[in-house]
Enzyme design. Structure first.
Site, PDB file in Angstrom:
ATOM      1  N   HIS A 151       0.244 -14.973   0.043  1.00 52.26           N
ATOM      2  CA  HIS A 151       1.088 -13.757   0.023  1.00 52.26           C
ATOM      3  C   HIS A 151       0.193 -12.597  -0.390  1.00 52.26           C
ATOM      4  O   HIS A 151      -0.164 -12.459  -1.556  1.00 52.26           O
ATOM      5  CB  HIS A 151       2.253 -13.910  -0.965  1.00 52.26           C
ATOM      6  CG  HIS A 151       3.146 -12.714  -1.032  1.00 52.26           C
ATOM      7  ND1 HIS A 151       4.517 -12.799  -1.020  1.00 52.26           N
ATOM      8  CD2 HIS A 151       2.884 -11.381  -1.110  1.00 52.26           C
ATOM      9  CE1 HIS A 151       5.053 -11.595  -1.087  1.00 52.26           C
ATOM     10  NE2 HIS A 151       4.070 -10.711  -1.160  1.00 52.26           N
ATOM     11  N   HIS A 190      -0.811  -8.251   0.364  1.00 52.75           N
ATOM     12  CA  HIS A 190      -0.621  -6.945   0.998  1.00 52.75           C
ATOM     13  C   HIS A 190      -1.983  -6.300   1.215  1.00 52.75           C
ATOM     14  O   HIS A 190      -2.717  -6.077   0.243  1.00 52.75           O
ATOM     15  CB  HIS A 190       0.228  -6.019   0.117  1.00 52.75           C
ATOM     16  CG  HIS A 190       1.609  -6.553  -0.119  1.00 52.75           C
ATOM     17  ND1 HIS A 190       2.680  -6.251   0.679  1.00 52.75           N
ATOM     18  CD2 HIS A 190       2.081  -7.415  -1.058  1.00 52.75           C
ATOM     19  CE1 HIS A 190       3.761  -6.881   0.245  1.00 52.75           C
ATOM     20  NE2 HIS A 190       3.422  -7.596  -0.813  1.00 52.75           N
ATOM     21  N   ARG A 219      -2.187  -3.484   3.480  1.00 47.99           N
ATOM     22  CA  ARG A 219      -1.948  -2.107   3.941  1.00 47.99           C
ATOM     23  C   ARG A 219      -2.727  -1.841   5.226  1.00 47.99           C
ATOM     24  O   ARG A 219      -3.027  -2.753   5.966  1.00 47.99           O
ATOM     25  CB  ARG A 219      -2.313  -1.068   2.850  1.00 47.99           C
ATOM     26  CG  ARG A 219      -1.841  -1.400   1.442  1.00 47.99           C
ATOM     27  CD  ARG A 219      -0.364  -1.592   1.318  1.00 47.99           C
ATOM     28  NE  ARG A 219       0.037  -1.690  -0.093  1.00 47.99           N
ATOM     29  CZ  ARG A 219       1.167  -2.230  -0.499  1.00 47.99           C
ATOM     30  NH1 ARG A 219       2.016  -2.758   0.361  1.00 47.99           N
ATOM     31  NH2 ARG A 219       1.467  -2.254  -1.781  1.00 47.99           N
ATOM     32  N   ASN A 270       4.901  -5.454   5.633  1.00 50.72           N
ATOM     33  CA  ASN A 270       5.707  -4.279   5.244  1.00 50.72           C
ATOM     34  C   ASN A 270       4.915  -2.980   5.318  1.00 50.72           C
ATOM     35  O   ASN A 270       4.816  -2.232   4.349  1.00 50.72           O
ATOM     36  CB  ASN A 270       6.340  -4.476   3.856  1.00 50.72           C
ATOM     37  CG  ASN A 270       5.331  -4.604   2.742  1.00 50.72           C
ATOM     38  OD1 ASN A 270       4.201  -5.046   2.960  1.00 50.72           O
ATOM     39  ND2 ASN A 270       5.719  -4.219   1.531  1.00 50.72           N
ATOM     40  N   LYS A 276       8.800 -12.983   7.760  1.00 48.99           N
ATOM     41  CA  LYS A 276       9.129 -12.564   6.400  1.00 48.99           C
ATOM     42  C   LYS A 276      10.522 -11.955   6.337  1.00 48.99           C
ATOM     43  O   LYS A 276      10.832 -11.029   7.087  1.00 48.99           O
ATOM     44  CB  LYS A 276       8.088 -11.526   5.934  1.00 48.99           C
ATOM     45  CG  LYS A 276       8.388 -10.907   4.573  1.00 48.99           C
ATOM     46  CD  LYS A 276       8.181 -11.893   3.433  1.00 48.99           C
ATOM     47  CE  LYS A 276       8.619 -11.307   2.102  1.00 48.99           C
ATOM     48  NZ  LYS A 276       7.558 -11.122   1.138  1.00 48.99           N
ATOM     49  N   HIS A 289      11.579 -12.955   0.383  1.00 49.18           N
ATOM     50  CA  HIS A 289      11.616 -12.164  -0.854  1.00 49.18           C
ATOM     51  C   HIS A 289      12.986 -12.435  -1.465  1.00 49.18           C
ATOM     52  O   HIS A 289      13.997 -11.915  -0.996  1.00 49.18           O
ATOM     53  CB  HIS A 289      11.416 -10.671  -0.567  1.00 49.18           C
ATOM     54  CG  HIS A 289      11.400  -9.844  -1.824  1.00 49.18           C
ATOM     55  ND1 HIS A 289      10.260  -9.243  -2.314  1.00 49.18           N
ATOM     56  CD2 HIS A 289      12.383  -9.564  -2.720  1.00 49.18           C
ATOM     57  CE1 HIS A 289      10.543  -8.618  -3.449  1.00 49.18           C
ATOM     58  NE2 HIS A 289      11.829  -8.788  -3.727  1.00 49.18           N
ATOM     59  N   HIS A 349       6.736 -15.515  -4.522  1.00 51.40           N
ATOM     60  CA  HIS A 349       6.637 -14.956  -5.874  1.00 51.40           C
ATOM     61  C   HIS A 349       7.838 -15.318  -6.758  1.00 51.40           C
ATOM     62  O   HIS A 349       8.588 -14.457  -7.223  1.00 51.40           O
ATOM     63  CB  HIS A 349       6.384 -13.449  -5.884  1.00 51.40           C
ATOM     64  CG  HIS A 349       7.165 -12.647  -4.874  1.00 51.40           C
ATOM     65  ND1 HIS A 349       8.515 -12.733  -4.745  1.00 51.40           N
ATOM     66  CD2 HIS A 349       6.760 -11.732  -3.965  1.00 51.40           C
ATOM     67  CE1 HIS A 349       8.909 -11.901  -3.791  1.00 51.40           C
ATOM     68  NE2 HIS A 349       7.857 -11.291  -3.305  1.00 51.40           N
ATOM     69  N   LEU A 370       7.578  -6.046  -8.132  1.00 48.29           N
ATOM     70  CA  LEU A 370       8.830  -6.720  -7.785  1.00 48.29           C
ATOM     71  C   LEU A 370       8.529  -8.081  -7.156  1.00 48.29           C
ATOM     72  O   LEU A 370       7.606  -8.166  -6.358  1.00 48.29           O
ATOM     73  CB  LEU A 370       9.640  -5.862  -6.810  1.00 48.29           C
ATOM     74  CG  LEU A 370      10.247  -4.606  -7.454  1.00 48.29           C
ATOM     75  CD1 LEU A 370      10.795  -3.675  -6.384  1.00 48.29           C
ATOM     76  CD2 LEU A 370      11.352  -5.003  -8.443  1.00 48.29           C
ATOM     77  N   ASP A 376       0.402 -11.901  -4.122  1.00 51.78           N
ATOM     78  CA  ASP A 376       1.174 -10.663  -4.009  1.00 51.78           C
ATOM     79  C   ASP A 376       0.356  -9.473  -4.497  1.00 51.78           C
ATOM     80  O   ASP A 376       0.892  -8.515  -5.048  1.00 51.78           O
ATOM     81  CB  ASP A 376       2.505 -10.759  -4.778  1.00 51.78           C
ATOM     82  CG  ASP A 376       3.495  -9.689  -4.347  1.00 51.78           C
ATOM     83  OD1 ASP A 376       3.252  -9.012  -3.327  1.00 51.78           O
ATOM     84  OD2 ASP A 376       4.505  -9.522  -5.043  1.00 51.78           O
ATOM     85  N   HIS A 423      -1.470   0.067  -4.617  1.00 52.90           N
ATOM     86  CA  HIS A 423      -0.956   1.426  -4.414  1.00 52.90           C
ATOM     87  C   HIS A 423      -1.966   2.353  -5.084  1.00 52.90           C
ATOM     88  O   HIS A 423      -2.504   2.015  -6.143  1.00 52.90           O
ATOM     89  CB  HIS A 423       0.400   1.624  -5.117  1.00 52.90           C
ATOM     90  CG  HIS A 423       1.520   0.835  -4.507  1.00 52.90           C
ATOM     91  ND1 HIS A 423       2.234   1.270  -3.417  1.00 52.90           N
ATOM     92  CD2 HIS A 423       2.050  -0.363  -4.846  1.00 52.90           C
ATOM     93  CE1 HIS A 423       3.163   0.370  -3.107  1.00 52.90           C
ATOM     94  NE2 HIS A 423       3.071  -0.630  -3.951  1.00 52.90           N
ATOM     95  N   ALA A 457       6.243  -0.149  -7.000  1.00 52.74           N
ATOM     96  CA  ALA A 457       6.083  -1.518  -7.482  1.00 52.74           C
ATOM     97  C   ALA A 457       4.877  -2.152  -6.812  1.00 52.74           C
ATOM     98  O   ALA A 457       4.692  -2.023  -5.610  1.00 52.74           O
ATOM     99  CB  ALA A 457       7.334  -2.326  -7.144  1.00 52.74           C
TER     100      ALA A 457
END
Ligand code: NCD
Ligand code: ZN
Length: 347
Positions: free
Chosen positions: A14, A16, A18, A42, A100, A137, A175, A220, A248, A252, A264
């Site tokens: 899992h 991210h 970007r 996402n 997902k 999620h 998660h 989150l 996860d 950011h 988050a």
């Protein structure tokens, strides 16, 4: 005392990454330690179709440092308009490893997610038929439900009914942050696994709220009370093949986190393995680290474990990680586990 362990090269189930400058800034940290990762879809706009996933995978491959040995395992973002044929084709042609499910509004960039689960039954039934896993999620978004209870309520209201309706669907509860989640995954008869993040093994909600509000510990699902963290530690270090690492890691830029309404997400890619070696050693379970980071995940996804190895070495003095990294999209703070880290991935 063990001060060196060799394990099968890990995967992150899992992650991210970007896009654009942020992708280029964060990808090298994951690619340095992990062979594969399940890539979260996402983005804005999200990665919904087979064509979206092919395009995103191409951008990830283009952002890889030369010589890196890393394979992104793409996911499709489930919407109420997702086309079962397109989803099945993405799986059949090796484009997407999983789908997902974000309940609409549950987390960062989840507005296009699912409001009414009944509207995606056709896609989910097709996935069950072809053996394509669903990553979930697991939080309800009902504003009347306390944010610390949203995972437990999701299990009762959404996950359990869904598993009863489509028992052949393989589900990864991502998660997991509560004892309720751990117990539910451990007690399932089949087709259910759970990922656990590095940070949820290390922090409880005090890290976010005690002695001042600390946005870099906000993610989150939000970290819960200590009893839940201990249940997660027990599950992760148990060797139970149902549980495996999904970091996860969710970068950011600092200004987006350090503001009145901060985003988050916790960025753990650079020091995740060092932190995990510390956690597993502390719990007398270093011999089970490999199962959690390298073996249980591929077994659950029906993939072979990696053939190459990595070595973790325990240094006498704490190793230094940067507090933040610089990316073309701004600085990103690295997770601070609040203990000195001695374990280092030998490169
Ligand atoms: C993730 C993100 O930033 O995309 N944030 C997070 O806190 N984990 C979204 C998610 O996985 O919930
Ligand atoms: Zn995530």
């Amino acid at each position: 005392m063990t001060d060196r362990i060799e394990i099968t090269r890990p995967d992150d189930w899992h992650l991210h990454l970007r896009d654009g400058d942020m992708l280029r800034g964060v990808l090298p940290f994951t690619a340095a330690h992990f062979a594969r990762a399940i890539i979260m879809p996402n983005l804005v706009p999200p990665v919904v179709t087979k064509a979206d996933a092919i395009a995103y995978r191409t951008r990830i491959m283009a952002a890889l440092p030369s010589g890196a040995d890393f394979t992104p395992l793409m996911t499709l973002y489930l919407t109420e308009a997702s086309d079962p044929d397109d989803v099945a084709a993405a799986h059949g042609e090796g484009v997407a490893a999983a789908v997902k499910l974000y309940p609409a509004g549950a987390t960062t960039n989840s507005d296009s997610g699912v409001r009414d689960i009944a509207k995606v039954y056709l896609v989910l039934e097709r996935m069950a038929a072809i053996g394509m896993p669903l990553c979930v999620h697991g939080e309800v978004t009902d504003s009347s439900i306390d944010i610390f209870d949203r995972e437990a309520v999701f299990i009762d209201r959404v996950l359990d009914p869904l598993r009863k309706r489509i028992p052949e669907l393989k589900i990864v509860m991502e998660h997991v942050t509560t004892k309720d989640g751990v117990d539910y995954v451990a007690s399932a008869d089949k087709n259910l696994a759970g990922t656990i993040t590095t940070h949820h093994l290390i922090i409880n909600r005090n890290a976010i709220l005690a002695g001042g509000i600390r946005p870099h510990y906000y993610c989150l699902p939000v970290a819960k009370r200590e009893t839940h963290r201990l249940a997660l530690r027990k599950a992760a270090t148990s060797g139970n093949p149902r549980f495996f690492l999904g970091t996860d890691s969710a970068p950011h830029a600092d200004p987006a986190k350090e503001q009145a309404c901060g985003c988050a997400g916790i960025f753990t890619a650079p020091n995740t393995l060092s932190c995990l070696a510390h956690v597993f050693e502390e719990d007398g379970a270093l011999d089970r680290l490999e199962a959690f980071v390298s073996l249980n995940g591929p077994a659950c996804y029906g993939l072979p474990a990696n053939e190459t190895k990595i070595t973790l070495v325990k240094r006498d003095t704490p190793i230094a990680y940067p507090d933040r990294i610089e990316t073309g999209a701004g600085p990103v703070t690295v997770f601070d586990p609040m203990f000195p880290v001695h374990w280092e991935v030998e490169t």
